[in-house]
Design a protein around this motif. Structure first.
Motif, mmCIF file in Angstrom:
data_model
loop_
_atom_site.group_PDB
_atom_site.id
_atom_site.type_symbol
_atom_site.label_atom_id
_atom_site.label_comp_id
_atom_site.label_asym_id
_atom_site.label_seq_id
_atom_site.Cartn_x
_atom_site.Cartn_y
_atom_site.Cartn_z
ATOM 1 N N LEU A 93 0.909 -1.195 0.064
ATOM 2 C CA LEU A 93 0.076 0.088 0.015
ATOM 3 C C LEU A 93 0.811 1.384 0.004
ATOM 4 C CD1 LEU A 93 -2.789 1.032 0.110
ATOM 5 C CD2 LEU A 93 -2.709 1.042 2.614
ATOM 6 N N LEU A 94 1.946 1.184 0.873
ATOM 7 C CA LEU A 94 2.680 2.563 0.798
ATOM 8 C C LEU A 94 3.268 2.704 -0.679
ATOM 9 C CD1 LEU A 94 4.646 2.112 4.214
ATOM 10 C CD2 LEU A 94 3.022 3.506 3.801
ATOM 11 N N ASP A 95 3.848 1.665 -1.434
ATOM 12 C CA ASP A 95 4.389 1.991 -2.684
ATOM 13 C C ASP A 95 3.172 2.375 -3.678
ATOM 14 O OD1 ASP A 95 6.682 0.688 -2.161
ATOM 15 O OD2 ASP A 95 5.833 -1.229 -2.488
ATOM 16 N N LEU A 96 1.960 2.093 -3.371
ATOM 17 C CA LEU A 96 0.826 2.586 -4.275
ATOM 18 C C LEU A 96 0.678 4.126 -3.890
ATOM 19 C CD1 LEU A 96 -1.513 2.165 -6.300
ATOM 20 C CD2 LEU A 96 -2.875 1.575 -4.310
ATOM 21 N N LEU A 97 0.773 4.507 -2.455
ATOM 22 C CA LEU A 97 0.378 5.810 -2.147
ATOM 23 C C LEU A 97 1.678 6.746 -2.590
ATOM 24 C CD1 LEU A 97 -1.108 5.294 1.277
ATOM 25 C CD2 LEU A 97 -2.234 5.782 -0.681
ATOM 26 N N ASP A 98 2.862 6.068 -2.601
ATOM 27 C CA ASP A 98 3.841 6.979 -2.923
ATOM 28 C C ASP A 98 3.870 7.247 -4.360
ATOM 29 O OD1 ASP A 98 6.317 8.159 -2.504
ATOM 30 O OD2 ASP A 98 7.359 6.717 -3.522
ATOM 31 N N ALA A 99 3.479 6.439 -5.239
ATOM 32 C CA ALA A 99 3.534 6.557 -6.596
ATOM 33 C C ALA A 99 2.348 7.656 -6.926
ATOM 34 C CB ALA A 99 3.088 5.234 -7.476
ATOM 35 N N GLN A 100 1.127 7.459 -6.182
ATOM 36 C CA GLN A 100 0.058 8.331 -6.482
ATOM 37 C C GLN A 100 0.337 9.854 -6.003
ATOM 38 O OE1 GLN A 100 -3.378 6.660 -4.328
ATOM 39 N NE2 GLN A 100 -3.762 5.381 -6.081
ATOM 40 N N ARG A 101 1.210 10.013 -4.962
ATOM 41 C CA ARG A 101 1.632 11.315 -4.493
ATOM 42 C C ARG A 101 2.551 11.873 -5.403
ATOM 43 N NH1 ARG A 101 6.240 12.516 -2.254
ATOM 44 N NH2 ARG A 101 6.931 10.382 -1.827
ATOM 45 N N THR A 102 3.556 11.045 -6.028
ATOM 46 C CA THR A 102 4.428 11.504 -7.069
ATOM 47 C C THR A 102 3.601 12.046 -8.228
ATOM 48 O OG1 THR A 102 6.043 9.952 -6.461
ATOM 49 C CG2 THR A 102 6.319 10.998 -8.776
ATOM 50 N N LEU A 103 2.486 11.397 -8.489
ATOM 51 C CA LEU A 103 1.615 11.488 -9.840
ATOM 52 C C LEU A 103 0.764 13.037 -9.583
ATOM 53 C CD1 LEU A 103 0.567 11.505 -12.437
ATOM 54 C CD2 LEU A 103 -1.365 9.866 -11.389
ATOM 55 N N ALA A 104 0.402 13.131 -8.060
ATOM 56 C CA ALA A 104 -0.163 14.266 -7.684
ATOM 57 C C ALA A 104 0.805 15.530 -7.733
ATOM 58 C CB ALA A 104 -1.091 14.136 -6.375
ATOM 59 N N GLU A 105 2.049 15.151 -7.327
ATOM 60 C CA GLU A 105 3.090 16.335 -7.172
ATOM 61 C C GLU A 105 3.248 16.925 -8.509
ATOM 62 O OE1 GLU A 105 6.200 14.933 -4.945
ATOM 63 O OE2 GLU A 105 5.084 15.250 -2.852
ATOM 64 N N ALA A 106 3.338 15.932 -9.683
ATOM 65 C CA ALA A 106 3.692 16.311 -10.972
ATOM 66 C C ALA A 106 2.832 16.987 -11.677
ATOM 67 C CB ALA A 106 4.061 14.954 -11.614
ATOM 68 N N ARG A 107 1.527 16.434 -11.291
ATOM 69 C CA ARG A 107 0.158 17.502 -11.909
ATOM 70 C C ARG A 107 0.279 18.888 -11.148
ATOM 71 N NH1 ARG A 107 -4.346 12.614 -11.529
ATOM 72 N NH2 ARG A 107 -3.662 11.711 -13.646
ATOM 73 N N ALA A 108 0.534 19.089 -9.989
ATOM 74 C CA ALA A 108 0.302 20.234 -9.478
ATOM 75 C C ALA A 108 1.682 21.160 -9.985
ATOM 76 C CB ALA A 108 0.672 20.167 -7.878
ATOM 77 N N ALA A 109 2.897 20.412 -10.034
ATOM 78 C CA ALA A 109 3.947 21.180 -10.582
ATOM 79 C C ALA A 109 3.534 21.558 -12.094
ATOM 80 C CB ALA A 109 5.453 20.530 -10.556
ATOM 81 N N TYR A 110 3.086 20.867 -12.958
ATOM 82 C CA TYR A 110 2.579 21.075 -14.288
ATOM 83 C C TYR A 110 1.802 22.358 -14.182
ATOM 84 C CZ TYR A 110 0.569 20.703 -19.014
ATOM 85 O OH TYR A 110 0.334 20.777 -20.384
ATOM 86 N N ALA A 111 0.739 22.166 -13.450
ATOM 87 C CA ALA A 111 -0.318 23.485 -13.405
ATOM 88 C C ALA A 111 0.630 24.659 -12.920
ATOM 89 C CB ALA A 111 -1.389 23.134 -12.405
ATOM 90 N N ALA A 112 1.546 24.720 -12.088
ATOM 91 C CA ALA A 112 2.267 25.886 -11.738
ATOM 92 C C ALA A 112 3.028 26.364 -12.950
ATOM 93 C CB ALA A 112 3.005 25.480 -10.602
ATOM 94 N N SER A 113 3.803 25.418 -13.662
ATOM 95 C CA SER A 113 4.422 25.656 -14.606
ATOM 96 C C SER A 113 3.484 26.448 -15.945
ATOM 97 C CB SER A 113 5.233 24.670 -15.486
ATOM 98 O OG SER A 113 4.242 23.654 -16.076
#
Length: 194
Positions: free
Chosen positions: A151-171
């Motif tokens: 579960l921690l691996d899944l949550l980590d991958a989802q967090r990374t995706l959310a951070e990438a989307r947030a960084a893309y929106a900021a860019s």
């Protein structure tokens, strides 16, 4: 938000900034006013002649009429101080115009660089980082479903995706703000490509 902008040649935009920006036009008008000040000071080097006519009555009730003409000779005061002041104001206005022009060109260069960098950053997120993060999150979710990841691996991958989307929106926000800054300086509307 727009994901990219088509840019006209930056040289054409640079010329537009120096040709039509209101601050530069105001500085040019200040130079023009200073030129008129010099013309006025030169015109006032020769004082105006004066004509004086007096009329009245004397104690015997006779009419008295006096006339006089005075033509000042500018032997000592030829308005040199006012002319020198007007010329100094003209030089100052010219320097201020040049300073405004240089500041606008610097601002334009910075806005152009910021726009190009923001477009590159947004393209990198859109074309490389987001697809990789989505692929990693999908693979991790599939691995979790099959029992290969926790579960921690899944949550980590989802967090990374959310951070990438947030960084893309900021860019994208940075890209659009940089485009607005360049539009404000040039008076040209930049067309979005996406």
């Amino acid at each position: 938000l727009a994901e990219g902008f088509s840019l006209p040649p930056l040289e054409a935009l640079r010329e537009q900034v120096t040709a039509t920006h209101p601050l530069l036009e105001a500085a040019a008008k200040a130079v023009e006013a200073a030129d008129h000040g010099i013309d006025l000071a030169r015109a006032e080097r020769l004082p105006d002649p004066q004509i004086e006519i007096l009329a009245g009555r004397d104690p015997e009730d006779a009419t008295i009429l006096e006339a006089g003409l005075s033509i000042p000779l500018p032997l000592f005061n030829r308005n040199q101080a006012r002319l020198a002041r007007a010329e100094a104001l003209r030089r100052q206005a010219g320097h201020e115009r040049d300073a405004v022009r240089n500041a606008l060109l610097l601002e334009f260069e910075e806005a152009g660089i910021a726009l190009e960098e923001a477009q590159g950053r947004a393209a990198a997120y859109r074309d490389a980082l987001l697809p990789k993060a989505e692929r990693a999150a999908g693979q991790t979710a599939e691995g979790y479903r099959l029992g290969r990841f926790g579960l921690l691996d899944l949550l980590d991958a989802q967090r990374t995706l959310a951070e990438a989307r947030a960084a893309y929106a900021a860019s994208l926000a940075d890209l659009n703000l940089a485009a607005v800054e360049l539009e404000k300086l040039t008076g040209t509307i930049l067309e979005p490509t996406r």
